[in-house]
Design a protein around this motif. Structure first.
Motif, PDB file in Angstrom:
ATOM      1  N   LYS A 114       0.831  -1.208   0.000  1.00 45.11           N
ATOM      2  CA  LYS A 114       0.000   0.000   0.000  1.00 45.11           C
ATOM      3  C   LYS A 114       0.866   1.258   0.000  1.00 45.11           C
ATOM      4  O   LYS A 114       0.542   2.236  -0.669  1.00 45.11           O
ATOM      5  N   MET A 115       1.980   1.225   0.710  1.00 47.40           N
ATOM      6  CA  MET A 115       2.844   2.407   0.789  1.00 47.40           C
ATOM      7  C   MET A 115       3.430   2.776  -0.572  1.00 47.40           C
ATOM      8  O   MET A 115       3.525   3.938  -0.924  1.00 47.40           O
ATOM      9  N   CYS A 116       3.803   1.767  -1.361  1.00 49.26           N
ATOM     10  CA  CYS A 116       4.335   2.043  -2.699  1.00 49.26           C
ATOM     11  C   CYS A 116       3.232   2.567  -3.619  1.00 49.26           C
ATOM     12  O   CYS A 116       3.486   3.421  -4.466  1.00 49.26           O
ATOM     13  N   PHE A 117       2.011   2.049  -3.449  1.00 48.51           N
ATOM     14  CA  PHE A 117       0.880   2.576  -4.218  1.00 48.51           C
ATOM     15  C   PHE A 117       0.736   4.063  -3.945  1.00 48.51           C
ATOM     16  O   PHE A 117       0.613   4.874  -4.867  1.00 48.51           O
ATOM     17  N   GLU A 118       0.745   4.434  -2.655  1.00 47.00           N
ATOM     18  CA  GLU A 118       0.566   5.836  -2.273  1.00 47.00           C
ATOM     19  C   GLU A 118       1.724   6.707  -2.755  1.00 47.00           C
ATOM     20  O   GLU A 118       1.513   7.819  -3.244  1.00 47.00           O
ATOM     21  N   GLU A 119       2.961   6.223  -2.643  1.00 46.35           N
ATOM     22  CA  GLU A 119       4.132   6.991  -3.090  1.00 46.35           C
ATOM     23  C   GLU A 119       4.083   7.285  -4.587  1.00 46.35           C
ATOM     24  O   GLU A 119       4.605   8.291  -5.043  1.00 46.35           O
ATOM     25  N   ASN A 120       3.490   6.376  -5.360  1.00 48.37           N
ATOM     26  CA  ASN A 120       3.440   6.545  -6.809  1.00 48.37           C
ATOM     27  C   ASN A 120       2.131   7.163  -7.304  1.00 48.37           C
ATOM     28  O   ASN A 120       1.927   7.285  -8.513  1.00 48.37           O
ATOM     29  N   GLY A 121       1.246   7.564  -6.375  1.00 47.49           N
ATOM     30  CA  GLY A 121       0.009   8.226  -6.745  1.00 47.49           C
ATOM     31  C   GLY A 121      -1.052   7.297  -7.316  1.00 47.49           C
ATOM     32  O   GLY A 121      -1.958   7.744  -8.016  1.00 47.49           O
ATOM     33  N   TRP A 122      -0.960   6.009  -7.008  1.00 40.63           N
ATOM     34  CA  TRP A 122      -1.949   5.041  -7.481  1.00 40.63           C
ATOM     35  C   TRP A 122      -2.970   4.821  -6.376  1.00 40.63           C
ATOM     36  O   TRP A 122      -2.653   4.891  -5.193  1.00 40.63           O
ATOM     37  N   ASP A 123      -4.203   4.524  -6.727  1.00 45.00           N
ATOM     38  CA  ASP A 123      -5.289   4.335  -5.770  1.00 45.00           C
ATOM     39  C   ASP A 123      -5.342   2.876  -5.314  1.00 45.00           C
ATOM     40  O   ASP A 123      -5.799   2.007  -6.059  1.00 45.00           O
ATOM     41  N   PHE A 124      -4.878   2.611  -4.093  1.00 45.14           N
ATOM     42  CA  PHE A 124      -4.825   1.251  -3.561  1.00 45.14           C
ATOM     43  C   PHE A 124      -6.223   0.654  -3.414  1.00 45.14           C
ATOM     44  O   PHE A 124      -6.462  -0.490  -3.785  1.00 45.14           O
ATOM     45  N   GLY A 125      -7.177   1.427  -2.884  1.00 44.09           N
ATOM     46  CA  GLY A 125      -8.534   0.934  -2.672  1.00 44.09           C
ATOM     47  C   GLY A 125      -9.201   0.495  -3.964  1.00 44.09           C
ATOM     48  O   GLY A 125      -9.830  -0.562  -4.037  1.00 44.09           O
ATOM     49  N   ALA A 126      -9.053   1.295  -5.008  1.00 45.85           N
ATOM     50  CA  ALA A 126      -9.649   0.946  -6.299  1.00 45.85           C
ATOM     51  C   ALA A 126      -8.974  -0.286  -6.898  1.00 45.85           C
ATOM     52  O   ALA A 126      -9.631  -1.117  -7.519  1.00 45.85           O
ATOM     53  N   ALA A 127      -7.664  -0.396  -6.701  1.00 49.84           N
ATOM     54  CA  ALA A 127      -6.927  -1.547  -7.240  1.00 49.84           C
ATOM     55  C   ALA A 127      -7.364  -2.837  -6.556  1.00 49.84           C
ATOM     56  O   ALA A 127      -7.541  -3.860  -7.210  1.00 49.84           O
ATOM     57  N   VAL A 128      -7.565  -2.793  -5.242  1.00 48.36           N
ATOM     58  CA  VAL A 128      -7.998  -3.976  -4.507  1.00 48.36           C
ATOM     59  C   VAL A 128      -9.407  -4.377  -4.960  1.00 48.36           C
ATOM     60  O   VAL A 128      -9.684  -5.553  -5.179  1.00 48.36           O
ATOM     61  N   ALA A 129     -10.265  -3.406  -5.114  1.00 44.90           N
ATOM     62  CA  ALA A 129     -11.648  -3.685  -5.515  1.00 44.90           C
ATOM     63  C   ALA A 129     -11.723  -4.228  -6.939  1.00 44.90           C
ATOM     64  O   ALA A 129     -12.559  -5.068  -7.249  1.00 44.90           O
ATOM     65  N   GLY A 130     -10.815  -3.773  -7.812  1.00 46.12           N
ATOM     66  CA  GLY A 130     -10.873  -4.161  -9.218  1.00 46.12           C
ATOM     67  C   GLY A 130      -9.924  -5.261  -9.629  1.00 46.12           C
ATOM     68  O   GLY A 130      -9.876  -5.625 -10.798  1.00 46.12           O
ATOM     69  N   ARG A 131      -9.133  -5.818  -8.693  1.00 47.39           N
ATOM     70  CA  ARG A 131      -8.150  -6.865  -9.034  1.00 47.39           C
ATOM     71  C   ARG A 131      -7.299  -6.429 -10.224  1.00 47.39           C
ATOM     72  O   ARG A 131      -7.300  -7.054 -11.267  1.00 47.39           O
ATOM     73  N   GLU A 132      -6.549  -5.367 -10.069  1.00 50.99           N
ATOM     74  CA  GLU A 132      -5.747  -4.807 -11.143  1.00 50.99           C
ATOM     75  C   GLU A 132      -4.431  -5.545 -11.327  1.00 50.99           C
ATOM     76  O   GLU A 132      -3.970  -6.273 -10.461  1.00 50.99           O
ATOM     77  N   LEU A 133      -3.805  -5.280 -12.470  1.00 52.33           N
ATOM     78  CA  LEU A 133      -2.476  -5.805 -12.756  1.00 52.33           C
ATOM     79  C   LEU A 133      -1.444  -5.009 -11.975  1.00 52.33           C
ATOM     80  O   LEU A 133      -1.646  -3.826 -11.686  1.00 52.33           O
ATOM     81  N   CYS A 134      -0.314  -5.624 -11.688  1.00 47.25           N
ATOM     82  CA  CYS A 134       0.771  -4.939 -10.994  1.00 47.25           C
ATOM     83  C   CYS A 134       1.445  -3.940 -11.933  1.00 47.25           C
ATOM     84  O   CYS A 134       1.213  -3.935 -13.143  1.00 47.25           O
ATOM     85  N   SER A 135       2.298  -3.107 -11.361  1.00 49.14           N
ATOM     86  CA  SER A 135       2.992  -2.100 -12.163  1.00 49.14           C
ATOM     87  C   SER A 135       3.871  -2.754 -13.228  1.00 49.14           C
ATOM     88  O   SER A 135       4.020  -2.227 -14.334  1.00 49.14           O
ATOM     89  N   HIS A 136       4.433  -3.904 -12.935  1.00 49.29           N
ATOM     90  CA  HIS A 136       5.308  -4.584 -13.895  1.00 49.29           C
ATOM     91  C   HIS A 136       4.518  -5.064 -15.111  1.00 49.29           C
ATOM     92  O   HIS A 136       4.935  -4.875 -16.250  1.00 49.29           O
ATOM     93  N   CYS A 137       3.368  -5.682 -14.867  1.00 51.32           N
ATOM     94  CA  CYS A 137       2.535  -6.169 -15.974  1.00 51.32           C
ATOM     95  C   CYS A 137       1.952  -5.010 -16.791  1.00 51.32           C
ATOM     96  O   CYS A 137       1.691  -5.170 -17.980  1.00 51.32           O
ATOM     97  N   ARG A 138       1.767  -3.858 -16.144  1.00 47.82           N
ATOM     98  CA  ARG A 138       1.279  -2.676 -16.872  1.00 47.82           C
ATOM     99  C   ARG A 138       2.425  -1.912 -17.532  1.00 47.82           C
ATOM    100  O   ARG A 138       2.195  -1.021 -18.332  1.00 47.82           O
ATOM    101  N   GLY A 139       3.666  -2.242 -17.169  1.00 47.21           N
ATOM    102  CA  GLY A 139       4.834  -1.585 -17.766  1.00 47.21           C
ATOM    103  C   GLY A 139       5.116  -0.203 -17.207  1.00 47.21           C
ATOM    104  O   GLY A 139       5.664   0.648 -17.899  1.00 47.21           O
TER     105      GLY A 139
END
Length: 121
Positions: A75-100
């Protein structure tokens, strides 16, 4: 009756370099390549900061279930990079590596720099 002899030990399974399963081939090229990973299940540490998963809430990549990724992000890395952790958990998103979109301190960049230095030797 005499005991059965122990069966012959099986030779160790050799895996191809790069952590791919036997017979699996990378699809595509470079960082965007998709392959089946040798180990199943999520990693034990964050892909960006290496923080252990027990130290902070984390998100598994949606591709962990498909067997093509093992990365988790805290969660801390999500916040540091300006990504929404709550939305990612709810939506089962891809990691930063898979998104490039990995930041330069992510393990893939660190390993890439170290491997480049080793190749120069």
């Amino acid at each position: 009756p005499p005991p059965h002899p122990d069966p012959a030990p099986k030779p160790p399974t050799k895996r191809p370099a790069g952590g791919l399963k036997d017979g699996a081939a990378a699809v595509g090229a470079g960082a965007a390549a998709v392959a089946e990973v040798a180990k199943s299940g999520a990693s034990k540490s964050c892909h960006i900061c290496c923080r252990a998963q027990w130290r902070a809430p984390f998100l598994e990549c949606a591709n962990v279930a498909r067997g093509t990724c093992r990365k988790i992000l805290c969660k801390m890395c999500f916040e540091e990079n300006g990504w929404d952790f709550g939305a990612a958990v709810a939506g089962r998103e891809l990691c930063s590596h898979c998104r490039g979109v990995c930041p330069e301190r992510a393990r893939c960049f660190v390993y890439g720099r170290h491997n480049a230095k080793r190749r120069k030797k």
